[in-house]
Motif scaffolding. Structure first.
Motif, mmCIF file in Angstrom:
data_model
loop_
_atom_site.group_PDB
_atom_site.id
_atom_site.type_symbol
_atom_site.label_atom_id
_atom_site.label_comp_id
_atom_site.label_asym_id
_atom_site.label_seq_id
_atom_site.Cartn_x
_atom_site.Cartn_y
_atom_site.Cartn_z
ATOM 1 N N GLY A 39 -1.651 10.997 1.024
ATOM 2 C CA GLY A 39 -1.874 11.748 2.266
ATOM 3 C C GLY A 39 -0.968 11.243 3.365
ATOM 4 O O GLY A 39 -0.159 11.990 3.904
ATOM 5 N N HIS A 40 -1.073 9.943 3.706
ATOM 6 C CA HIS A 40 -0.127 9.356 4.669
ATOM 7 C C HIS A 40 1.272 9.423 4.044
ATOM 8 O O HIS A 40 2.222 9.869 4.676
ATOM 9 N N THR A 41 1.393 8.964 2.809
ATOM 10 C CA THR A 41 2.564 9.255 1.974
ATOM 11 C C THR A 41 2.012 9.698 0.617
ATOM 12 O O THR A 41 0.842 9.423 0.300
ATOM 13 N N GLY A 80 -4.231 -1.026 7.375
ATOM 14 C CA GLY A 80 -2.854 -1.497 7.372
ATOM 15 C C GLY A 80 -2.297 -1.717 8.766
ATOM 16 O O GLY A 80 -1.320 -2.460 8.932
ATOM 17 N N HIS A 81 -2.864 -1.039 9.743
ATOM 18 C CA HIS A 81 -2.446 -1.212 11.140
ATOM 19 C C HIS A 81 -3.666 -1.073 12.021
ATOM 20 O O HIS A 81 -4.630 -0.383 11.659
ATOM 21 N N ASP A 82 -3.568 -1.657 13.210
ATOM 22 C CA ASP A 82 -4.449 -1.212 14.284
ATOM 23 C C ASP A 82 -3.691 -1.328 15.584
ATOM 24 O O ASP A 82 -3.038 -2.333 15.844
ATOM 25 N N THR A 107 0.825 -1.210 0.000
ATOM 26 C CA THR A 107 0.000 0.000 0.000
ATOM 27 C C THR A 107 0.858 1.258 0.000
ATOM 28 O O THR A 107 0.411 2.313 -0.442
ATOM 29 N N HIS A 108 2.100 1.165 0.518
ATOM 30 C CA HIS A 108 3.046 2.293 0.505
ATOM 31 C C HIS A 108 4.408 1.792 0.944
ATOM 32 O O HIS A 108 4.546 0.619 1.303
ATOM 33 N N ALA A 109 5.418 2.659 0.900
ATOM 34 C CA ALA A 109 6.750 2.304 1.419
ATOM 35 C C ALA A 109 6.710 2.550 2.924
ATOM 36 O O ALA A 109 6.725 3.696 3.376
ATOM 37 N N GLY A 146 -4.566 0.396 3.724
ATOM 38 C CA GLY A 146 -3.203 0.738 4.143
ATOM 39 C C GLY A 146 -3.271 1.675 5.337
ATOM 40 O O GLY A 146 -4.065 1.469 6.267
ATOM 41 N N ASP A 147 -2.454 2.747 5.301
ATOM 42 C CA ASP A 147 -2.501 3.716 6.403
ATOM 43 C C ASP A 147 -3.247 4.981 5.997
ATOM 44 O O ASP A 147 -3.115 6.022 6.640
ATOM 45 N N THR A 148 -4.029 4.892 4.927
ATOM 46 C CA THR A 148 -4.850 6.046 4.556
ATOM 47 C C THR A 148 -5.986 6.196 5.562
ATOM 48 O O THR A 148 -6.163 7.253 6.173
HETATM 49 FE FE LIG Z 1 2.678 3.653 7.200
#
Ligand SMILES: [Fe+2]
Ligand SMILES: N[C@@H](CCC(=O)N[C@@H](CS)C(=O)NCC(=O)O)C(=O)O
Length: 369
Positions: free
Chosen positions: A112-114, A170-172, A56-58, A129-131
């Motif tokens: 936005g997050h990256t 992507g996280h919780d 989803t991102h780096a 992801g982390d959006t």
């Molecule tokens: Fe992230």
């Protein structure tokens, strides 16, 4: 059809495996390096054939296993085009479709997050992801993050999906596993019913500590988690643990042409067909990974090829599977060398996973089929 959700407690990262029930083709989203063996074992026990690894991102907080998963399984790596990730099979653009078996997944650019961050839509699921996190969102204070871009991505792109769409983040950090677009639209405390200036003020007030592994993780992830430094070439023979040693492509070729060594190509038939063959090499695909039962075909094929007592020089795509194969050959009592950088290293650019060298690029005997 639900995705398989996997968790890394060290970084609170969720990894997802999406499966086509008809063909057992699969895609994996955001795999974590330290859990490579868990993920390979899952693929094996479920009989899945991994087609794509997706990012989803780096990531700034952990390192991906995408590169190594691709080496072990033959999957292709796909990454968001705006994340500076080199060496992937596919640089994804907004709207791109990826197929696995009879399933289709769509990439949405949700910066936005990256700046390069993407979300992936599959059936009635979105992998954000982390959006968009459950009751939260990714931070916007590094990697070209932007609260304004994130507000637009969440409210205009993700919240445009049907309310019943399942949200898989992507996280919780609080033990939550899934949500829905409708629930986040109504209840997400950072963004629900907030104006853009209110959202920007919230993000500016977060003051989160810098991820502890950021300086190591971002460059590693921009090489799909594969070793970044260029190997010195041409080393002659470099000692190695568990097998006779690492050898440069040039020296391996010289041994082979002098009749001192048997060249064994451990790539799959499909790779050889697509990328290029090495005429005269013994084709013996390496399909083993940790936790998998031994591949008797490989063992008997190797023993037959080396019955004359020569040493083995083992070639794969980038030098990962050939190490595993060289270790197995050593267990079988053979003298086995790994060919550094495999078939596809690139002497001219740092773009190829930051590596230099490789069989093909030294113009050692090969041809495209
Ligand atoms: Fe992230
Ligand atoms: N504490 C973690 C970093 C946590 C973190 O910053 N997570 C990022 C995702 S990569 C985030 O956007 N967090 C949003 C939040 O915590 O609200 C570490 O040291 O690795």
């Amino acid at each position: 059809m639900q995705p398989i959700q996997l968790f890394d407690p060290a970084s609170h990262t969720y990894t997802y495996v999406l499966v086509d029930p008809l063909s057992h083709a699969a895609a994996i989203i955001d795999p974590v390096d330290t859990l490579l063996e868990r993920d390979l074992a899952l693929l094996q026990t479920q009989g899945l054939s991994l087609v794509w690894t997706l990012e989803t991102h780096a990531h700034a907080d952990h390192i991906t296993s995408a590169g190594r998963l691709a080496e072990h399984t033959g999957a292709q790596t796909a990454v968001p085009a705006g994340c500076g990730i080199q060496g992937a099979a596919m640089q994804l653009q907004h709207g791109d479709l990826l197929r696995f078996g009879s399933e289709t997944l769509q990439a949405l650019h949700t910066p936005g997050h990256t700046a390069g961050s993407m979300s992936f839509v599959w059936r009635d699921h979105v992998f954000t992801g982390d959006t968009l996190l459950i009751g939260g969102c990714g931070r916007t204070d590094f990697q070209s993050g932007s609260a304004e871009a994130l507000y637009h991505s969440i409210t205009q792109i993700l919240f445009a999906l049907p309310d019943m769409t399942r949200v898989w983040p992507g996280h919780d950090y609080h033990g939550k596993t899934q949500s829905s677009i409708g629930a986040e639209k109504s209840h997400n405390p950072r963004i629900a019913h907030k104006t853009l200036p209110e959202f920007i003020a919230t993000m500016e007030a977060l003051n989160l500590p810098r991820p502890q592994r950021m300086d190591q993780a971002v460059p590693a992830n921009q090489a799909s988690g594969l070793p970044h430094e260029a190997s010195p070439l041409p080393p002659l023979v470099r000692p190695a643990e568990g097998y006779a040693g690492d050898v440069s492509p040039q020296l391996a070729c010289a041994w082979w042409q002098a009749g001192e060594a048997v060249l064994v190509d451990v790539r799959t038939d499909a790779e050889r067909a697509w990328v290029g063959e090495v005429p005269g090499a013994v084709p013996l695909a390496w399909k083993q990974w940790p936790g998998m039962a031994l591949n008797a075909d490989f063992d008997t094929g190797l023993q037959a090829a080396l019955a004359g007592g020569k040493k083995a020089v083992l070639l794969c795509r980038s030098g990962v599977r050939s190490v595993a194969a060289a270790k197995r050959a050593t267990e079988l009592g053979l003298q086995a060398y790994n060919i550094l950088e495999g078939f596809e290293g690139d002497p001219d650019t740092e773009a190829h996973r930051g590596r230099k060298g490789g069989w093909r690029f030294h113009n050692l005997p090969w041809r495209q089929s």
